[in-house]
Design an enzyme around this catalytic site. Sequence first.
Site, PDB file in Angstrom:
ATOM      1  N   GLY A  52      -0.909 -20.875  64.963  1.00 47.97           N
ATOM      2  CA  GLY A  52      -1.794 -21.153  63.834  1.00 47.97           C
ATOM      3  C   GLY A  52      -2.847 -22.145  64.313  1.00 47.97           C
ATOM      4  O   GLY A  52      -2.513 -23.130  64.995  1.00 47.97           O
ATOM      5  N   ALA A  53      -4.101 -21.874  63.959  1.00 42.60           N
ATOM      6  CA  ALA A  53      -5.205 -22.640  64.552  1.00 42.60           C
ATOM      7  C   ALA A  53      -5.078 -24.164  64.376  1.00 42.60           C
ATOM      8  O   ALA A  53      -5.116 -24.907  65.367  1.00 42.60           O
ATOM      9  CB  ALA A  53      -6.526 -22.116  63.983  1.00 42.60           C
ATOM     10  N   ASP A 240      -9.164 -18.175  62.740  1.00 39.48           N
ATOM     11  CA  ASP A 240      -9.005 -18.937  63.979  1.00 39.48           C
ATOM     12  C   ASP A 240     -10.333 -19.452  64.496  1.00 39.48           C
ATOM     13  O   ASP A 240     -10.376 -20.375  65.302  1.00 39.48           O
ATOM     14  CB  ASP A 240      -8.336 -18.074  65.051  1.00 39.48           C
ATOM     15  CG  ASP A 240      -6.868 -17.939  64.745  1.00 39.48           C
ATOM     16  OD1 ASP A 240      -6.517 -17.136  63.852  1.00 39.48           O
ATOM     17  OD2 ASP A 240      -6.065 -18.673  65.350  1.00 39.48           O
TER      18      ASP A 240
END
Length: 356
Positions: A52-53, A240
Amino acid sequence: MHINGKAYRTIWFENNIAKIIDQTKLPHQLIIKDLKTVKDAINAIKAMEVRGAPLIGATAAYGLVLSIIEKNDQSFLKKSSEELINSRPTAINLKWAVDRMMQKLSGVNSDQILKIALEEAKAIVEEDVSFCKNIGLNGLKIIEEISKKKKDTVNILTHCNAGWLATIDWGTATSPIYHAHQKGIKVHVWVDETRPRNQGANLTSYELNEEGIPNTIIADNTGGILMQRGQVDMCIVGTDRTLANGDVCNKIGTYLKALAAKDNNVPFYVALPSSTIDWNIKNAKDIPIEERNSEELSHIDGINKKGEVEKVLIYPKKSKAMNLAFDITPAKYVTKLITEKGICDASKESLEKLFK
Ligand code: MRU
């Protein structure tokens, strides 16, 4: 947010160790893992124990703290920062967090550097929590409006995991959902399974269950017919990397969902903290798209009859497979961006108005 009724964050730092929830083990096992060296942090990002970014950005920030603890030396720090940036290519938060840390640490004396690095990593983490909370409060207005009009449960479709497990807390796409639920608005989430790694099924559905939010896992190809049948009121996904022109790079399959949403007049929202905006790349074709090991497609983890986690092959042994991890949704398919500063059009003008 909660697991088994206990409040957790995805990463925290104590006694010179970064603690993470190992997400490769969810949903079957809850394992807290220690990251003691910068190599541990790099490996955790590569293996997607953290993903997850925003969370990989925060892990990289703590990775630099670990690097200083290991060896308080400028050239080692520089090498660590380069390796961290290269550990995954697509999410801009990784570079954003490392650049922010390195800028803060430039010219700092070696006797002060650890203290300042730790303060900055903690600031990145706390900032993400507050950004995600505000994304939730802003996105809540959209859900509230649909709920008022519909006078029934709001059905929301999401792809991959842009939940609290992808951030530090709250999530991006899930934050408006958590806020709506806490306000007593009835919501139900269609969770795209999100092959090949199944972040939707394994992580989004898991975290929604733990917060008591009704949800149903669907195969990635199911969203289209649900939209045609009027069973989706809105889509919310994460990102992202969002370009200044509003193009959104997110988990593979996001683009197809946006096309289906457009064809069915279903609003398609993208939730993001400003740390995910790439102000430099002008053309989406220049975004580095991660290609991961094809084993993620050809093999799958599950629980066997003995209750143990087992990996099995599901493809013909001789078949080749290709595993692109992200795609690009052009701005024209994005109804609005939901950010910590407010809701805006997916356009350069609107993003600049909010953030520059
Ligand atoms: O490959 P992953 O699991 O790191 O991909 C995650 C996503 O695509 C999320 O949607 C994105 O990082 C946004 S997270 C708030």
